[in-house]
Design a protein around this motif. Structure first.
Motif, PDB file in Angstrom:
ATOM      1  N   GLY A 136      -6.472 -25.137  -1.713  1.00  0.00           N
ATOM      2  CA  GLY A 136      -5.596 -26.254  -1.362  1.00  0.00           C
ATOM      3  C   GLY A 136      -5.360 -27.160  -2.548  1.00  0.00           C
ATOM      4  N   LYS A 167       2.328 -30.548   2.021  1.00  0.00           N
ATOM      5  CA  LYS A 167       1.331 -30.683   0.963  1.00  0.00           C
ATOM      6  C   LYS A 167       1.655 -29.768  -0.209  1.00  0.00           C
ATOM      7  N   ASP A 172      -2.732 -25.059   2.951  1.00  0.00           N
ATOM      8  CA  ASP A 172      -1.971 -26.307   2.917  1.00  0.00           C
ATOM      9  C   ASP A 172      -0.699 -26.211   3.760  1.00  0.00           C
TER      10      ASP A 172
END
Length: 211
Positions: free
Chosen positions: A70, A107, A103
């Motif tokens: 992420g 994001k 994600d």
């Protein structure tokens, strides 16, 4: 005889790759796809929320997939920057670069803007791709608490076989496949702090396209 054996082995590997893989109990017990397996037929979302079929994507050109945890992960951000630096050489060799993580599209768009990325990022919030590649694992109770509290990771929690709510992440990995979806190179390391050197990826790419 040898040719028949090789064909049988390839068919066996493809069959094994098609088996759904459960979420591993921890990062050391994942069962990743290997060289000779096929890229799974999975549909993910791009940063605009549009569906992207991996089978159609890889049919366009040889592809390098990299799984990362992420945009909150500093080691992942460092790797994304390294890949950005070698992307022009990969494109010159005919490859496309694709990042996959849990994600959300929003994001991922932030990661693209922050790092000025040109390559494609795909959202795997359901962990469907991570499971299909055999990379998904449950984090421990302590890590789940640490990441959701200290690092503000807001991923959906998954229920373990024991009934506990845990964060599920992919073991960081790099896969290199040809246009038929056949995997020629893979790098999977349970230690999320260790990523393949850009030189290694470039060398593997050169060997794949070498006549």
């Amino acid at each position: 005889m040898l040719k028949t054996l090789l064909i049988a082995t390839a068919l066996t590997l493809t069959s094994l790759a098609s088996v759904a893989k459960p979420i591993a109990s921890d990062e050391n017990n994942v069962m990743p796809l290997l060289n000779g397996h096929q890229i799974p037929a999975i549909t993910l979302q791009d940063v605009d929320g549009k569906a992207v079929e991996l089978s159609k994507l890889i049919a366009q050109k040889p592809t390098i997939f990299f799984f990362y945890r992420g945009g909150w992960c500093p080691f992942c951000n460092s790797q994304m920057g390294q890949l950005k630096a070698i992307e022009p050489k990969l494109i010159e060799m005919g490859f496309q670069l694709v990042g996959i993580s849990p994600d959300t599209p929003e994001k991922m768009r932030a990661s693209i803007n922050d790092q000025k990325l040109d390559y494609l990022l795909l959202s795997d919030t359901s962990m469907a791709a991570s499971q299909a590649f055999g990379l998904a694992y449950y984090t421990s109770a302590d890590i789940t608490k640490k990441y959701t509290a200290s690092l503000a990771v807001t991923n959906e929690l998954f229920t373990t076989p024991q009934g506990e709510k845990r964060l599920v992440l992919p073991v960081p990995a790099v896969y290199m496949a040809d246009k038929s979806g056949l995997i020629h190179f893979q790098y999977v390391n349970p230690n999320y702090k260790v990523r393949p050197a850009p030189e290694l990826i470039l060398t593997a790419a050169e060997l794949l396209v070498k006549p």
